[in-house]
Write an enzyme that holds these catalytic residues in place. Structure first.
Site, PDB file in Angstrom:
ATOM      1  N   ASP A 135      37.889  33.132  34.893  1.00  0.00           N
ATOM      2  CA  ASP A 135      39.348  33.379  35.280  1.00  0.00           C
ATOM      3  C   ASP A 135      39.587  34.791  35.869  1.00  0.00           C
ATOM      4  O   ASP A 135      40.334  35.517  35.530  1.00  0.00           O
ATOM      5  CB  ASP A 135      40.214  33.059  33.863  1.00  0.00           C
ATOM      6  CG  ASP A 135      41.581  33.231  34.272  1.00  0.00           C
ATOM      7  OD1 ASP A 135      41.942  33.016  35.404  1.00  0.00           O
ATOM      8  OD2 ASP A 135      42.295  33.684  33.426  1.00  0.00           O
ATOM      9  N   HIS A 171      43.495  36.429  24.197  1.00  0.00           N
ATOM     10  CA  HIS A 171      42.539  35.539  23.838  1.00  0.00           C
ATOM     11  C   HIS A 171      41.021  36.543  24.479  1.00  0.00           C
ATOM     12  O   HIS A 171      41.438  37.484  24.843  1.00  0.00           O
ATOM     13  CB  HIS A 171      42.569  34.380  24.914  1.00  0.00           C
ATOM     14  CG  HIS A 171      43.172  34.738  26.332  1.00  0.00           C
ATOM     15  ND1 HIS A 171      44.409  34.833  26.808  1.00  0.00           N
ATOM     16  CD2 HIS A 171      42.210  35.297  27.463  1.00  0.00           C
ATOM     17  CE1 HIS A 171      44.430  35.105  28.142  1.00  0.00           C
ATOM     18  NE2 HIS A 171      43.098  35.586  28.256  1.00  0.00           N
ATOM     19  N   GLN A 188      38.794  30.295  27.388  1.00  0.00           N
ATOM     20  CA  GLN A 188      39.699  31.546  26.789  1.00  0.00           C
ATOM     21  C   GLN A 188      40.428  31.024  25.418  1.00  0.00           C
ATOM     22  O   GLN A 188      41.313  30.246  25.515  1.00  0.00           O
ATOM     23  CB  GLN A 188      40.621  31.896  27.861  1.00  0.00           C
ATOM     24  CG  GLN A 188      40.008  32.557  29.086  1.00  0.00           C
ATOM     25  CD  GLN A 188      40.894  32.477  30.219  1.00  0.00           C
ATOM     26  OE1 GLN A 188      41.477  31.474  30.773  1.00  0.00           O
ATOM     27  NE2 GLN A 188      41.365  33.793  30.719  1.00  0.00           N
ATOM     28  N   ARG A 247      47.449  47.495  30.993  1.00  0.00           N
ATOM     29  CA  ARG A 247      48.369  46.102  31.486  1.00  0.00           C
ATOM     30  C   ARG A 247      48.460  44.996  30.436  1.00  0.00           C
ATOM     31  O   ARG A 247      47.096  44.728  30.343  1.00  0.00           O
ATOM     32  CB  ARG A 247      47.876  45.743  32.645  1.00  0.00           C
ATOM     33  CG  ARG A 247      48.424  44.409  33.101  1.00  0.00           C
ATOM     34  CD  ARG A 247      47.705  43.802  34.540  1.00  0.00           C
ATOM     35  NE  ARG A 247      48.211  42.768  34.984  1.00  0.00           N
ATOM     36  CZ  ARG A 247      48.034  41.289  34.611  1.00  0.00           C
ATOM     37  NH1 ARG A 247      47.398  41.090  33.236  1.00  0.00           N
ATOM     38  NH2 ARG A 247      48.621  40.304  34.983  1.00  0.00           N
ATOM     39  N   ASP A 272      48.354  41.972  29.087  1.00  0.00           N
ATOM     40  CA  ASP A 272      48.159  40.524  29.831  1.00  0.00           C
ATOM     41  C   ASP A 272      48.864  39.574  28.754  1.00  0.00           C
ATOM     42  O   ASP A 272      48.639  39.448  27.479  1.00  0.00           O
ATOM     43  CB  ASP A 272      46.676  40.282  29.918  1.00  0.00           C
ATOM     44  CG  ASP A 272      46.419  39.135  30.761  1.00  0.00           C
ATOM     45  OD1 ASP A 272      46.976  38.670  31.865  1.00  0.00           O
ATOM     46  OD2 ASP A 272      45.635  38.131  29.919  1.00  0.00           O
ATOM     47  N   GLU A 288      53.262  42.232  31.192  1.00  0.00           N
ATOM     48  CA  GLU A 288      52.927  40.956  32.114  1.00  0.00           C
ATOM     49  C   GLU A 288      53.621  39.641  31.621  1.00  0.00           C
ATOM     50  O   GLU A 288      52.866  39.071  30.612  1.00  0.00           O
ATOM     51  CB  GLU A 288      51.332  40.877  32.432  1.00  0.00           C
ATOM     52  CG  GLU A 288      51.243  39.907  33.437  1.00  0.00           C
ATOM     53  CD  GLU A 288      50.688  38.594  33.368  1.00  0.00           C
ATOM     54  OE1 GLU A 288      50.705  37.549  34.096  1.00  0.00           O
ATOM     55  OE2 GLU A 288      50.132  38.318  32.245  1.00  0.00           O
ATOM     56  N   HIS A 327      47.699  39.098  42.232  1.00  0.00           N
ATOM     57  CA  HIS A 327      46.625  38.360  42.045  1.00  0.00           C
ATOM     58  C   HIS A 327      46.761  36.806  41.653  1.00  0.00           C
ATOM     59  O   HIS A 327      45.907  36.027  41.837  1.00  0.00           O
ATOM     60  CB  HIS A 327      45.613  39.020  41.233  1.00  0.00           C
ATOM     61  CG  HIS A 327      45.798  38.834  39.868  1.00  0.00           C
ATOM     62  ND1 HIS A 327      46.587  39.758  39.400  1.00  0.00           N
ATOM     63  CD2 HIS A 327      45.446  38.056  39.149  1.00  0.00           C
ATOM     64  CE1 HIS A 327      46.816  39.192  37.858  1.00  0.00           C
ATOM     65  NE2 HIS A 327      45.884  38.420  37.840  1.00  0.00           N
ATOM     66  N   ASP A 328      48.149  36.735  41.066  1.00  0.00           N
ATOM     67  CA  ASP A 328      48.407  35.451  40.612  1.00  0.00           C
ATOM     68  C   ASP A 328      49.509  34.757  41.585  1.00  0.00           C
ATOM     69  O   ASP A 328      50.067  35.344  42.436  1.00  0.00           O
ATOM     70  CB  ASP A 328      49.161  35.617  39.061  1.00  0.00           C
ATOM     71  CG  ASP A 328      48.211  35.881  37.992  1.00  0.00           C
ATOM     72  OD1 ASP A 328      46.999  35.083  38.452  1.00  0.00           O
ATOM     73  OD2 ASP A 328      48.498  36.448  37.196  1.00  0.00           O
ATOM     74  N   ARG A 366      44.236  30.538  43.641  1.00  0.00           N
ATOM     75  CA  ARG A 366      44.583  31.755  43.544  1.00  0.00           C
ATOM     76  C   ARG A 366      43.457  32.792  44.269  1.00  0.00           C
ATOM     77  O   ARG A 366      43.914  33.667  44.599  1.00  0.00           O
ATOM     78  CB  ARG A 366      44.766  32.297  42.011  1.00  0.00           C
ATOM     79  CG  ARG A 366      46.020  32.045  41.408  1.00  0.00           C
ATOM     80  CD  ARG A 366      46.253  32.272  39.966  1.00  0.00           C
ATOM     81  NE  ARG A 366      45.012  31.853  39.268  1.00  0.00           N
ATOM     82  CZ  ARG A 366      44.725  32.086  37.934  1.00  0.00           C
ATOM     83  NH1 ARG A 366      45.399  33.132  37.396  1.00  0.00           N
ATOM     84  NH2 ARG A 366      43.742  31.896  37.364  1.00  0.00           N
TER      85      ARG A 366
END
Ligand code: GLC
Length: 635
Positions: A145, A188, A255, A285, A287, A329, A393-394, A510
């Site tokens: 990922d 995770h 994950q 950041r 997540d 995020e 990036h998403d 992505r």
């Protein structure tokens, strides 16, 4: 309970706090550390009571978290303690007009950490003060990922470098005026993390780190109310282990979500967080914050405990690494996004609503939804800031509130369908070349991927493509907070369709918008005969203007009704007798803001981008996709 030490429950009064502080004093605690504990332990204690008040080991866990903070402080390098002091005395440092973020993948952009160091002069040329390096930790081979499956928070992926190099890089960046930002992927771990391996091997202490169930009974019960996040990978929120049991996996099957109802997990992750802080990371950041707490019968997103947990991590940080910031995020409903933002929780946050509505406005040529969002959803608590970006990036998800859209006569469901079709190139007359992500035929849900240049029309050869790239950035650069560039977009990088031939990427679209550093575009950046050169020159000008325009600092914004549906307009008040008025026309044709509409402004304006005086007394014409940053004397 699996821990070896004696167990006691938390008490609701502050006797626990006094005792822990008394123990620290008896131990000869560092005099500089003590005030931080005195200031933040009561808060941490209260949060622990709410999160872990029922647990027999709550009191012990709290004491060991404080001990962890003490040991981490003792190891904190002097240079970082100096930053802590600076930041504590100037808590609004990140709200300056000079702040500018950049984000890139270490391998794709620069080969490795050494390459990132070599790129520092370019980052300085751009004016970056914040650099987010995408996940760079040890993670599974093949699909990880994009590194968001972490196997060790203390080891850098050997293909990129070492932890030692990362902390040296952090120091080099700091000397260049750039804060290092890395992800704290704490919802995770990967299935290869040491904790995960122990859990699978049947170590009960580590089984309790994850959410593992013997059969489908509980997973079925939870899945009645949870959402599918990566339906292309697996349906629902659980995956089956080899031994037949089921484990919670919100994202990819490798994950595994951590079980924060267990305070040992909090303690362990606080340790990883402080370790990263001591390497010189300045912003974490955070997540996937929405997913960190689960409760049966709910969506298991943005539960009250998710906030308590973040606040508890924040309190630990304030004790042992007070210079750091958390960036949230949360790519969710705007009411939820804002709920994570406060000085005690996450001080900065992505602004997914502004991002998505910028694209919405470009597609519809109608600025009203974005204008409405600026009017009612832009304000933030003091001491916090948005991170405004054009794309990340998403994927892009259409996270606007249906009730907001309804007020403008827009029905959310078909509108999202239209936007998806438009941006994946399926709608008639579209300029966009995006790719669908996680299309869910059952729910009709989908999201969109693509680089800024490809989504804006440059790839399709649309003559307004470059203007749209500039317009989208001009908005992100002027609404306040920290603007964040996806590095490579400033030279108009296009989609990378090669991902489809790379097995570990082909199942995740992505990757189409995560190209390798576009060397040719960078080589062309001084050549006005190329899209890269033209886009770069125009953005470089905006960046330079922004960093010398104090009105663009902070977050204060007053929406301005230009009485033209395609115009997004607002005022950024300054405190030196001037304001900056921003007007952006998302339409493909010219429009004029009439003189009457502008009569509330002083007519003598200065166009900050061109440097030309501008007279507003006779109305303001705006070309297709034009953006003006106008300085006017305050009323
Ligand atoms: C965040 C990341 C995304 C990742 C997910 C799971 O949303 O931005 O790239 O897939 O978390 O870690």
């Amino acid at each position: 309970m699996h821990q070896a030490f004696p167990v006691t429950q938390l008490r609701t009064d502050h006797d626990d706090v006094s005792e822990i502080i008394a123990d620290l004093l008896a131990d000869g605690v560092d005099r500089e550390f003590l005030p931080h504990v005195e200031a933040h332990l009561p808060r941490l204690h209260d949060l622990f009571v709410q999160l872990y008040g029922e647990r027999p080991d709550g009191r012990e866990r709290l004491a060991s978290v404080v001990d962890l903070a003490r040991r981490s402080w003792a190891l904190r390098p002097t240079e970082l303690k100096a930053i802590d002091r600076e930041r504590e005395s100037e808590p609004g440092w990140f709200e300056s007009e000079r702040m500018l973020g950049g984000v890139c993948y270490v391998d794709r952009y620069a080969g490795g950490l050494g390459g990132i160091r070599e790129a520092i002069p370019y980052f300085q040329e751009l004016g970056l003060t914040y650099l987010h390096l995408m996940p760079l930790f040890e993670s599974p081979e093949g699909n990880s990922d994009g590194g968001y499956a972490v196997s060790s928070y203390r080891r850098v992926n050997p293909k990129l470098g070492t932890m030692q190099e990362l902390s040296e890089l952090a120091a080099d960046l700091r000397r260049a005026g750039i804060s290092l930002v890395v992800d704290f992927i704490f919802n995770h771990t990967s299935n290869e993390h040491r904790w995960a391996r122990k859990a699978i091997a049947g170590d009960p202490a580590y089984e309790d780190f994850y959410l593992i169930f013997p059969d489908r009974e509980m997973p079925d019960a939870y899945e009645r109310t949870t959402r599918e996040i990566f339906p292309d990978d697996h349906p629902g929120s659980f995956v089956q282990l080899d031994d037949g049991r089921w484990i919670w996996s919100t994202f990819y099957h490798f994950q595994w979500d951590l079980n924060y109802a267990n305070p040992a997990v909090f303690e362990a992750m606080a340790g990883e967080m402080l370790f990263l802080a001591n390497q010189g990371v300045e912003i974490l950041r955070m997540d996937a914050v929405a997913f960190i707490w689960k409760r049966l019968g709910t969506t298991c997103e943005s539960l009250p405990e998710a906030h308590l947990l973040l606040q508890a991590f924040n309190a630990v940080l304030r004790m042992a690494a007070p210079g750091l910031l958390f960036k949230s995020e949360a790519i969710v409903h705007p009411d939820e996004v804002i709920s994570y933002i406060s000085p005690d929780e996450c001080q900065i946050s992505y602004n997914p609503l502004q991002m998505a509505l910028t694209w919405e406005a470009l597609a519809t040529r109608d600025g009203r939804l974005l204008q409405q969002a600026l009017e009612r959803r832009h304000a933030l608590p003091d001491g916090t800031a948005w991170v405004n970006y054009v794309r990340s990036h998403d994927d892009i998800g259409w996270t606007f509130a249906d009730e907001d859209a309804a007020e403008l006569g827009i029905d959310g469901y078909p509108h999202r369908r239209f936007l998806n079709d438009f941006y994946v190139g399926r709608a008639e007359g579209t300029f966009a070349r995006g790719v669908p992500f996680q299309e869910n035929p059952r729910t009709g849900d989908a999201r969109v991927t693509g680089t800024t240049a490809s989504l804006a029309g440059i790839e399709a050869g649309d003559s307004a493509g470059e203007d749209r790239v500039v317009l989208a950035h001009a908005l992100a650069l002027s609404t306040g907070g920290i603007p964040l560039l996806y590095l490579g977009d400033e030279v108009a990088q296009l989609n990378d369709y090669g991902f489809a031939d790379r097995p570990e990427e082909s199942g995740d679209s992505r990757w189409v918008h995560r190209p390798f550093r576009p060397a040719q575009n960078y080589a062309d950046r001084a050549d006005a005969g190329t899209p890269a050169g033209r886009v770069f020159a125009r953005l470089a000008r905006l960046l330079a203007v922004r960093r010398s325009t104090p009105e663009l600092a902070g977050n204060e914004l007053i929406a301005f009704d230009a009485h033209v549906a395609s115009i997004v307009a607002f005022v950024r008040p300054g405190d030196a007798g001037f304001d900056v008025v921003v007007m952006a026309n998302v339409a493909d044709s010219p429009v004029t803001v009439d003189a009457l509409t502008l009569s509330g402004l002083r007519p003598e304006a200065l166009d900050l981008v061109s440097g030309a005086p501008t007279w507003l007394g006779a109305g303001l014409p705006l070309a297709a996709h034009e953006v003006r940053w106008l300085r006017v004397r305050s009323r």
